[in-house]
Scaffold this active site. Structure first.
Site, PDB file in Angstrom:
ATOM      1  CB  CYS A   9     -73.421 -20.435  -6.241  1.00 50.10           C
ATOM      2  SG  CYS A   9     -71.957 -21.029  -5.377  1.00 50.10           S
ATOM      3  CB  THR A  55     -65.668 -17.333  -3.240  1.00 49.99           C
ATOM      4  OG1 THR A  55     -66.465 -18.242  -4.001  1.00 49.99           O
ATOM      5  CG2 THR A  55     -66.460 -16.051  -3.014  1.00 49.99           C
TER       6      THR A  55
END
Length: 381
Positions: A321, A74
């Site tokens: 997520c 990320t």
């Protein structure tokens, strides 16, 4: 009676290998010094980091100096996105990508985003990609996950990179679900990112592979660590764990790929044979060998996941997520599934440490619970 927990959510995270746990523990005990310090203790830690960097590079087939350690994919993705945003680049991606792959642009620069649809197999439509590339002027960044975390579908990496070269675009490729599951295909003009916990390494450590022919991306500005590309004291123990995980997979890459494929194929075969109207999403194209995305019509996927967990089988519906959101999978919708079918889907993800008898138990239990839910819901039997 099967009394053990069967963990089949390995696309969310994997269990660290015992060798990784041992290496992290040793590092915390012996390599606790700051690797940027000039004294002997610090330089010993720096040599440990250098060895780990070589281990990562060998698995990925790149030069050690291309590897930048980050907190995960990320952070690495966002650094690349932010850098190209400052260049005024248009982002070309798909609406099915993980938020970590393209979320910065969608949140802060939606006017600079162009999206490419998926075909029914879950791959980018290359004709649509070429149309977008032809229509966009100026700098262009193509961002995508090599392997989809929900279906396991592999994008046509070679074709996309060739098209990017034709239209002078740069690629950002999140390889988190692909590293260690396919043979890596690095090149000199694409950014690659990866998170260690997808490969039995620690959480909180990942990498950015910097291509050799484009400007270097600064991940974080700080004290000049990581050759000035990412400031902040290095996470030595995490780096050591990631290096060991990569070294272990490098030793048995082909056998690991084959084993995961056998486990997945056995599971799918058993479920398909016993439950009518089951679809394996993406089965008509290339997938990573460990992932099965199943649509079981007439069954509430969330209820099935809960009932499986009650019997000791851990799996999921969508990526970790997104699992807190009651919306159907964007990936499956982009592949043309209805909302009802997307809600009737779930993801099974195996690993090299998954046992054969656990696969059989999971398949048999899924059959029992799915047929029970169908009967309770008045669906297909």
């Amino acid at each position: 009676m099967h009394s053990q927990i069967v963990y089949l959510d390995n696309n969310a995270t994997t269990r660290p290998f015992p060798e990784v746990v041992a290496a992290v523990t040793r590092s915390l005990e012996s390599d606790w010094a700051n690797p940027s310090s000039p004294h002997g203790f610090g330089q010993a830690a720096a040599r440990t980091v250098a060895l780990s960097r070589e281990q990562v590079a060998r698995l990925l087939g790149v030069r050690a100096e291309q590897v930048v350690f980050t907190s995960g994919a990320t952070e690495a993705n966002e650094a690349v996105l932010r850098y190209h945003a400052t260049l005024g680049a248009t982002l070309i991606t798909s609406t099915a990508e993980h938020p970590a792959v393209a979320g910065f642009y969608f949140r802060h620069m939606p006017q600079k985003v162009r999206t490419v649809p998926l075909d029914k197999s879950g791959r980018w439509r290359l004709d649509a990609l070429e149309s977008v590339l032809e229509a966009v002027s100026g700098p262009k960044l193509i961002a995508f996950a090599w392997a989809n975390g929900e279906t396991g579908v592999l994008q046509d990496l070679t074709a996309i990179k060739l098209m990017a070269h034709k239209y002078c675009a740069v690629c950002l490729i999140d390889a988190s679900q692909a590293v260690g599951r396919v043979v890596f295909e690095a090149d000199s003009v694409s950014y690659f990112t990866f998170s260690g916990h997808k490969l039995h390494g620690p959480k909180g450590i990942g990498i950015l592979i910097q291509p050799g022919t484009v400007p270097q991306v600064e991940v974080l500005i700080g004290g000049g660590q990581e050759r000035g590309l990412r400031g902040g004291t290095l996470n030595v123990s995490g780096i050591v764990g990631l290096g060991v995980a990569c070294e272990l997979r490098k030793r048995n890459l082909e056998s690991a790929i084959a084993r995961m494929g056998r486990l997945r194929d056995s599971f799918e075969k058993q479920v398909i044979a016993a439950i009518p109207d089951v679809r394996v999403n993406g089965s008509d194209t290339q997938r990573v060998p460990n992932t099965a995305s199943l649509t079981i019509q007439g069954v509430d996927g969330m209820a099935l996941v809960a009932r499986l967990e009650a019997r000791g089988i851990i799996c999921s519906q969508v990526s970790a997520c997104s699992s807190g959101q009651p919306e159907p999978s964007r990936t499956l919708l982009a592949m043309g599934l209805s909302r009802d079918d997307a809600y009737s889907s779930l993801r099974i993800a195996f690993a090299v440490d998954t046992k054969e008898d656990d696969v059989d138990f999971a398949a048999q239990t899924m059959v029992e619970e799915a047929l029970f839910l169908r009967e309770m819901m008045g669906g297909l039997v």
